[in-house]
Design an enzyme around this catalytic site. Structure first.
Site, PDB file in Angstrom:
ATOM      1  N   GLY C 148       0.829  -1.199   0.000  1.00 23.49           N
ATOM      2  CA  GLY C 148       0.000   0.000   0.000  1.00 23.49           C
ATOM      3  C   GLY C 148       0.862   1.247   0.000  1.00 23.49           C
ATOM      4  CB  CYS C 149       0.182   4.684  -1.150  1.00 20.53           C
ATOM      5  SG  CYS C 149      -1.454   4.951  -0.436  1.00 20.53           S
TER       6      CYS C 149
END
Lengths: 345, 345, 345, 345
Positions: C148-149
């Site tokens: 995920g970012c």
């Protein structure tokens, strides 16, 4: 190939560095700065750090013209007037991103730039670097006058219709809008974030120095062409130019015909994209790329044409167009190093 | 005085609530919503909480027209066509912020709005609420058609020069730019932040429904007036409109004379400010206020006039102009509740 | 090499297309979309037009797993749970950009994503694709769970200090800020320009689904690690993440020592840049690039460390990290196709 | 009542002018400027033109202290150290918006502001103008030290929990974010639009001069309070502050209890609004108003509290809080002139 960038710490210079850094024909980049010589570029711009650092070198024309294959001048108005002649006559070709070498008529430079113009010799050598309209001359040149950002958008937008003399030149109105980076890196009250954000400003009404540059090219296409109305606005965004262009047609014609005229003029050009009918580009459509996107329509109520032309002012309006010119100067693929698609979103 | 706002949760409705909330003549505000009736306004907009909450009431015209002194319709196109007649004939005066009652010619409404027009009776009763040009009619009215945001900026900009027949009507080009709130509150791909930010977009080229509204007023001033060219652009900012207006003069004249013409036309108007020569307003100059600021210049090279007119699209372009109309309807001080200076920075 | 992108019209998909389009090892890109199959990608995104258009193909796993070398899943939560097993067992390697395959503990997925988790087999096969900390496993994998970012920014920021057990795990607070594109392409009231601009918002306080992903990796480094405090904010910009990270040191130490610890951990990593002492990155320092830039300091008054970690959420936080993983999967130069420096300004 | 504003052309000064211009108790405003005396305020800020213009007067303390009822000092650090004593002893009350008179401990001023501190006499007279926590002292004062923008947001956020000693003072972390106007009007590279837009920056990590101001008030509430961790970030927006505040609870408690603690502490305060459970304010919720909005939650996984406190940095963080203090000084309604609801959108 060895490239040099003079004025490397300005916005045009940084963009050039970024492009040349991944250009397949460039092996070596030297950065020059008169005000910050001796400092490391990557200390000033840590985001540009990759591998070895670049020291900012002093500008030594004698050495540069023999050591380098190409020199980019990303300098403020007035600098390349003296510097270009010193760089001529050696190995290096010169690409000037400033406005100093664009106007053939010295009195116009004086009038609009309020400075002493370049000499006749260098003006005579300088070729106007709008590749889509001047490719053959560019390929033969030693010195390129890289076009201004607004003229690039405006001229690519009006070229076919003016060349074909379909519209009245005196009816031409160019309402241009630019991101704030067009005003350069030096901070002032106009470009202060708290002033420029959530704000839309008009500036230099009827007084922008890009007016004579546009008119010079229009006269190449149509010697009857007239003074134009040209307005510039500051948009609360960093990059991007839109020119909304209005022209009165000489006679009735269909939008389909106009559309296919533009398509045929630009069909071989890798960096001009003419939109399908009814579709208009926005500035983000070319963000971070060398494209110029164009949309056209015609209002039957007024017989007036509206042309929308967008570019990234620091790319096709400055640095990437300069690299496109470099590719042409060295008979490389015109698209080398310029294949990146626009950033989205 | 008791005021009602129908469509209170849209952008126009919120702005109206904010203004009326501190208006010296308003004692009581009732908010109406057909889609969210029964909810509390302050649950939807917690930032509007101060003291007692406002429940969103059902739209009941029979009751409203007797209970209220004034009803603002901040509703989407099509709603006030039916609602206004139901509100007529009682105590309440009606101020419609939508485009439904502005065009006297029903066929034009049909053509540009793609909807069935309002009936002749209500169109006959509706007075176009541009106070600077229609004050006496407004003061006598029961129903006000509050002008569109673009027409407000454009018409205040061109009024004096068209009225005086100094320019060729067929030369009129209006290049308008608006903040994103002009597109309303419903989210879509165009107004998505990631699309609209760092972007400049053109839309509805030659097709905006404000075109016939502008032309209708131009014909009031000059029956020879012609179809206009009008373009609209989306600026990456929330609020503000700039109209950059181009006109070809019929004869040569000085910018000083133009300037003093505008000064004299608007000298008694509290909300139109004509700039000194050489000065042009930006949209932030009117942010959050009811002002329209105007700058004018003339290019001797082309004998073309450039007029720059700016407003806050939700204030002078919608809600605060509606309150200015309310003040006139009730013979109050035209400036009541509208004295706040623009927000800066 | 042949690549496929499922979910090509979302923000992650577009970014992947842009990168793969100029990737030296990719000869062919097929775009897939379940909702828009049959349309041309370039009709939806005219700015991506260069040469031949791409038709959006139907998702046919049986065909894809034999025809393609690599499939990127840029799909909403829930899709790759079923799709990945159908793509396994053929020629194609799978890189999943969604959160579906990241959490090894199925109950955590259920709790935080409110959906049924993926099966044990596919979870067992999926390797967490954080190249700087898991390179060898990635090189052996067939299925990659692309991070995920927020976890990418946070984990690269805390890795060395947690791994070395220099700080109390229970003291860890991550205050994260993201551009609006992180919320995806579907428009809503939160991402409406007029709401998001000139606004700073906090969301999903203590409830973001990236929390268990961060904690899972922390436990890999230190089995005593504790629940973390993690907050996410929406910044009025399109792209970019900054994680400001706070940690209480277990014992007194110097900032110089911390700095050199980070330098040594990341010295061989081409995409992590540790700043010199006293210098902190901003999000624009990595805009449009695959870099993660890190700055560190230590307050002797509190013995608390502040770590600043920035990435481009759609690049290192999604698409370019996926391509970095692809490079590793195929034993290419890890940097292939990812050499572009950040855009500035 | 007659008011004077010294430093009228800075951001704080403009905001003060805007508010006082429509304040019911203010009849007359004189604007002072040492650098631009003799110029007209409305020539510099044409958007502030309404009726008569204001000439910028020279700063003449002897005259001012007798002619005026209240003097606002919206001056850079260092000015009011000398100016305030010269204004004392007459009719005028003094409200200083700079940081010069806030710190009682002269050595702290020296250390954090790197300047010579004010004298003991004036520091003794100056009352810290945080109305919600110091109302009675303010009402008796002659000199007000108007709080800093960050301390206002932070202290209103932590007041109740610290006062009640529910959390460990050494666990306090304040992660603050501010719009760019907080950096003042002087342009520089950091606030240049092209740098600040689409960017999120951290600055003055552990070194902001508002740290000792926060700690001074914390010690008033709890003499055991410790040095705090305080970070400041620059958000690409003009106005607004959010402080995200983290605290470790001393013992387990429910979020309901916390919520009602805050509600009861602030229930009589007209400008602090505590949100309902699960709701958090964004900065736009207070844009252009004197409100401070607060949201609170508690993570049972970590027993850590998250408090979100937002203000408009130029309003409650500067000018409108100064007017709130003025109202208290003169026993007027605390809300006079401050009733405007936040601008939205």
């Amino acid at each position: 190939m060895k490239a040099g960038i003079v004025g490397a710490t300005g916005y045009g210079g940084i963009e050039l560095f970024r492009i040349l850094n991944v250009h397949p024909q460039i092996d070596d980049i030297t950065l020059y700065s008169s005000s910050q010589a001796g400092e490391y570029f990557e200390d000033i711009y840590p985001q540009m750090q990759r591998g070895q650092s670049h020291i900012l070198a002093d500008v030594e024309p004698d050495k540069m013209k023999e050591d380098l294959d190409v020199v980019f001048l990303a300098t403020p108005a007035g600098v390349s007037i003296d510097l270009t002649p010193q760089l001529q006559g050696g190995k290096a070709k010169v690409i000037d991103l400033s406005g100093d070498l664009r106007l053939k008529d010295q009195s116009l430079y004086k009038q609009w730039y309020k400075k002493e113009p370049a000499g006749e010799a260098v003006l005579g050598a300088a070729v106007y670097g709008l590749p889509e309209w001047n490719k053959e001359n560019i390929q033969q040149a030693d010195v390129i006058a890289n076009p201004g950002c607004f003229p690039t958008a405006a001229l690519l937008g009006v070229g076919p219709i003016i060349k074909e003399r379909l519209a009245s030149p005196s009816s031409l109105i160019i309402d241009a809008k630019s991101g704030v980076s067009g005003a350069g890196k030096n901070p002032n009250l106009i470009t202060h974030f708290a002033h420029a954000q959530e704000n839309f400003q008009i500036y230099k009404v009827n007084q922008h120095q890009h007016i004579p540059e546009i008119e010079q090219q229009l006269q190449q296409w149509d010697e009857d062409s007239q003074p134009v109305t040209f307005s510039t606005h500051l948009v609360p965004m960093t990059k991007g130019i839109m020119a909304t262009i209005y022209l009165q047609l000489n006679e009735e014609m269909t939008v389909e015909k106009l559309q296919s005229l533009y398509k045929s003029y630009y069909e071989k050009e890798p960096f001009v994209r003419v939109r399908e009918m009814g579709s208009f580009p926005c500035t983000k459509d070319v963000y971070g790329s060398n494209f110029c996107d164009i949309g056209i329509t015609l209002d039957p109520r007024t017989n007036r044409v509206t042309i929308v032309s967008v570019i990234d002012n620091l790319m096709k309006g400055a640095a990437s167009q300069a690299v496109q010119n470099m590719n042409l100067l060295f008979q490389a693929d015109e698209r080398a190093g310029l294949l990146t698609l626009p950033v989205y979103p």
